[in-house]
Design a protein around this motif. Structure first.
Motif, PDB file in Angstrom:
ATOM      1  N   VAL A 193       2.743  50.113  50.307  1.00 17.58           N
ATOM      2  CA  VAL A 193       2.654  51.579  50.318  1.00 17.58           C
ATOM      3  C   VAL A 193       3.815  52.165  49.530  1.00 17.58           C
ATOM      4  N   LEU A 194       3.585  53.372  49.001  1.00 12.56           N
ATOM      5  CA  LEU A 194       4.659  54.146  48.398  1.00 12.56           C
ATOM      6  C   LEU A 194       5.297  55.009  49.477  1.00 12.56           C
ATOM      7  N   HIS A 195       6.614  55.027  49.514  1.00 13.01           N
ATOM      8  CA  HIS A 195       7.330  55.716  50.582  1.00 13.01           C
ATOM      9  C   HIS A 195       7.722  57.127  50.131  1.00 13.01           C
ATOM     10  N   ALA A 196       6.751  58.035  50.103  1.00 12.70           N
ATOM     11  CA  ALA A 196       7.012  59.416  49.709  1.00 12.70           C
ATOM     12  C   ALA A 196       7.611  60.195  50.885  1.00 12.70           C
ATOM     13  N   ARG A 197       8.325  61.258  50.571  1.00  7.66           N
ATOM     14  CA  ARG A 197       8.957  62.089  51.589  1.00  7.66           C
ATOM     15  C   ARG A 197       8.565  63.546  51.404  1.00  7.66           C
ATOM     16  N   ASP A 198       8.567  64.269  52.517  1.00 10.95           N
ATOM     17  CA  ASP A 198       8.392  65.716  52.447  1.00 10.95           C
ATOM     18  C   ASP A 198       9.571  66.320  51.691  1.00 10.95           C
ATOM     19  N   GLY A 199       9.281  67.317  50.884  1.00 11.71           N
ATOM     20  CA  GLY A 199      10.339  67.977  50.140  1.00 11.71           C
ATOM     21  C   GLY A 199      10.539  67.431  48.744  1.00 11.71           C
ATOM     22  N   TRP A 200       9.946  66.289  48.447  1.00 13.95           N
ATOM     23  CA  TRP A 200      10.013  65.760  47.095  1.00 13.95           C
ATOM     24  C   TRP A 200       8.988  66.475  46.221  1.00 13.95           C
ATOM     25  N   LEU A 201       9.194  66.457  44.924  1.00 13.44           N
ATOM     26  CA  LEU A 201       8.250  67.043  43.993  1.00 13.44           C
ATOM     27  C   LEU A 201       6.904  66.337  44.109  1.00 13.44           C
TER      28      LEU A 201
END
Length: 350
Positions: A193-201
Motif C-alpha cells: 500500500v501507499l502510505h498517504a496522509r491527510d493534509g498532503w497534496l
C-alpha cells in the motif's frame, strides 16, 4: 541555476540506492582538527590497483571483456562498511562483480593524482567533486566509450545490488529499464500500500502552482506500493515526533512511480506520474526530492534512509543551509558534531 543538487543524472542511467552519509558523533570517533571522517574499512583484496589514469583503466577493463567500476568511499562511512562486508563479503556477489567489472577505490576526500576521462590531471577529491559525488558509497560503471552507463548513489541491499551488477554487467541497460528488470525477479516483502496522509497534496498534482502560491518548501515522495523501504520510512521514521514536526513545515506530494495521475511538475511541464518518475531518472523507491520556491529542486535523496539522514535533509532545506554549504557531507558532519556537543548520541542506523 540551482545552488546544489544531490547528483548529476548521467546518460544512460542512474541507479539510485541508499543515500549514505558518514558522521562521527560518538566519542571514540570524534572529529579532530583537520580530519573529515575517521575510520577505515579495508576493501577486498581483489580490487584493482591503479595509477588512476581513468582512460587506461577503462581500456584495461575493456581488453579483459569487463567494465570499469569506480568505488567512491570515505573513512568512517557505515554504508561503505556494509557494502564491503555485507555485499562484497558474499561469495556469489564477489564472483559476479569480478566476472563483469574491474573495481578501483577512490577516496572522495583524497589527494592522490587522477587523470580523468578527458586526460586532465586532478586529485581524487576534485575528481569526486567534478562528478558530483555527494554520497558514499557511490559506484560509477563505465563502458568502453568512457561513458558512465550506471551510477549507484549509496547502498543497495544485497538482493538489489546483485540485480544491478547483472543488469549493467550483462549490458542490458539499453534493452530494459532496471526497474522492469528488477521486477522480473522475486518481489520483496512489503505491505503493498501507499502510505498517504491527510493534509498532503492530492492528485492530480499542480506542483508548479503549489510551489509558487504556498511559500513553503515542497517535498516530493516518489514511491510504489510494493516497497519495504517505503513502509519503513512511513511507519517508523516519519512517524517519530521530531520527524513529524519537520514534515509539517513542508508541502508533501506523493507520486506513484507506476501511476497514471496527471502531474504538472514544479517546472511547469504536464505529464503523468509514471512518466515524470521515468524522465527524472527515478529508479529506486523511496526517492525524496526537495524544492523551494526560490531555487527549484535543491537536493534529491534516493533509497533507504534512516532517521538522522531524513531529519538532516529536511533541516538542510528548511534552514537554507544548502546555500552556504553545498557539500552535504560537511553539513552532516557539523550537525552530528553539534548534537554530540549537546550530549545527543547519533546512531546512523536508528
Amino acid at each position: 541555476m540551482n545552488p546544489v543538487r544531490s547528483f548529476t543524472l548521467i546518460p544512460v542511467v542512474v541507479l539510485v540506492a541508499l543515500s549514505a552519509w558518514s558522521v562521527a558523533p560518538a566519542q571514540e570517533a570524534r572529529l579532530e582538527p583537520g580530519m573529515v571522517n575517521p575510520g577505515w574499512v579495508e576493501p577486498p583484496p581483489w580490487f584493482h590497483e591503479s595509477f588512476l589514469d581513468i582512460r587506461e583503466d577503462v581500456q584495461e577493463a575493456t581488453d579483459a571483456g569487463r567494465r570499469l567500476m569506480l568505488y567512491f568511499y570515505q573513512d568512517g562511512c557505515p554504508y561503505c562498511e556494509k557494502l564491503v562486508r555485507d555485499n562484497f563479503g558474499q561469495r556469489d556477489i564477489a564472483d559476479l562483480t569480478r566476472r563483469h567489472f574491474n573495481v578501483i577505490a577512490i577516496n572522495m576526500w583524497g589527494d592522490r593524482e587522477v587523470t580523468d576521462m578527458a586526460g586532465h590531471d586532478t586529485t581524487e577529491k576534485d575528481f569526486a567533486r567534478d562528478l558530483n559525488v555527494q554520497f558514499t558509497p557511490t559506484l560509477l560503471m563505465f563502458n568502453e566509450e568512457f561513458q558512465v552507463v550506471g551510477r549507484i548513489n549509496g547502498y543497495f541491499e544485497p538482493h538489489r545490488f546483485r540485480a544491478a551488477l547483472s543488469w549493467i554487467g550483462e549490458r542490458r541497460e539499453n534493452d530494459i529499464s532496471f526497474q522492469a528488470y528488477f521486477e522480473q525477479l522475486s518481489p520483496e516483502p512489503a505491505t503493498g500500500v501507499l502510505h498517504a496522509r491527510d493534509g498532503w497534496l492530492q492528485p492530480p498534482h499542480d506542483l508548479a502552482s503549489a510551489l509558487r502560491e504556498d511559500g513553503r518548501p515542497l517535498l516530493v515522495l516518489f514511491e510504489q506500493a510494493q516497497c519495504s523501504a517505503c513502509d519503513e520510512l512511513h511507519l517508523d521514521i516519519l512517524a517519530r515526533p521530531d520527524s513529524e514536526a519537520l514534515l509539517a513545515r513542508f508541502q508533501v506530494a506523493q507520486i506513484d512511480v507506476a501511476g497514471r495521475d496527471r502531474v504538472i511538475t514544479p517546472e511547469g511541464e504536464q505529464t503523468s506520474a509514471a512518466a515524470w518518475a521515468r524522465d527524472s531518472g527515478v529508479l529506486y523507491t523511496p526517492t525524496l526530492a526537495f524544492y523551494t520556491p526560490e531555487d527549484g529542486e535543491v537536493i534529491r535523496a534516493e533509497g533507504y534512509l534512516r532517521t538522522f539522514h531524513v531529519q538532516s535533509l529536511m533541516e538542510y532545506v528548511l534552514t537554507g543551509a544548502y546555500r552556504d554549504e553545498p557539500e552535504l557531507q560537511r553539513y552532516l558532519d557539523r550537525r552530528a558534531q553539534s548534537l554530540y556537543e549537546q550530549g545527543i548520541e547519533v546512531d546512523l542506523m536508528d
